[in-house]
Design an enzyme around this catalytic site. Structure first.
Site, PDB file in Angstrom:
ATOM      1  N   CYS A   1      45.252  35.289  49.080  1.00 10.55           N
ATOM      2  CA  CYS A   1      46.107  34.118  48.821  1.00 10.55           C
ATOM      3  C   CYS A   1      46.856  34.294  47.503  1.00 10.55           C
ATOM      4  CB  CYS A   1      45.273  32.838  48.752  1.00 10.55           C
ATOM      5  SG  CYS A   1      44.417  32.422  50.275  1.00 10.55           S
TER       6      CYS A   1
ATOM      7  N   CYS B   1      40.541  32.993  46.732  1.00  9.55           N
ATOM      8  CA  CYS B   1      41.013  33.899  47.790  1.00  9.55           C
ATOM      9  C   CYS B   1      41.988  34.933  47.209  1.00  9.55           C
ATOM     10  CB  CYS B   1      41.673  33.064  48.887  1.00  9.55           C
ATOM     11  SG  CYS B   1      42.536  34.006  50.151  1.00  9.55           S
TER      12      CYS B   1
END
Length: 104
Positions: free
Chosen positions: A31, A28
């Protein structure tokens, strides 16, 4: 920052401490971009808030339990109960204000 798993979830998150859990995954991009902000906050609030993270790919049952469908996602737990949820990247200022409000 503590890495959570099935074995340590309960003793850490369901303790009397204020715990901020970051739901993330290595693939991600948001993230990874958000992680430095969380790290900075974990250093600033180290004495009052426990910071932890959980890889959603490794522990899908916990994600289902808390209905985590989007990452990055932060859930702030107080005494094992969800207090606040933040979805997506948040600014350091927004998170700082939130933590100060909760700690008052």
């Amino acid at each position: 920052m503590i890495d959570l798993n099935d074995a340590n979830w309960q003793p850490i998150v369901e303790s009397d401490r204020l715990v901020l859990v970051s739901f993330w995954a290595p693939w991600c991009g948001p993230c990874r971009n958000f992680h430095p902000t969380v790290q900075t906050l974990s250093q600033h609030f180290a004495r009052k808030v426990l910071f932890a993270r959980i890889n959603v790919d490794d522990f899908p049952d916990l994600c289902d339990r808390f209905e985590v469908r989007t990452i990055p996602q932060l859930i702030l737990f107080q005494a094992g109960r969800e207090h606040k949820r933040l979805i997506g990247i948040q600014s350091e200022l927004v998170m700082t204000r939130l933590l100060y409000r909760v700690l008052e």
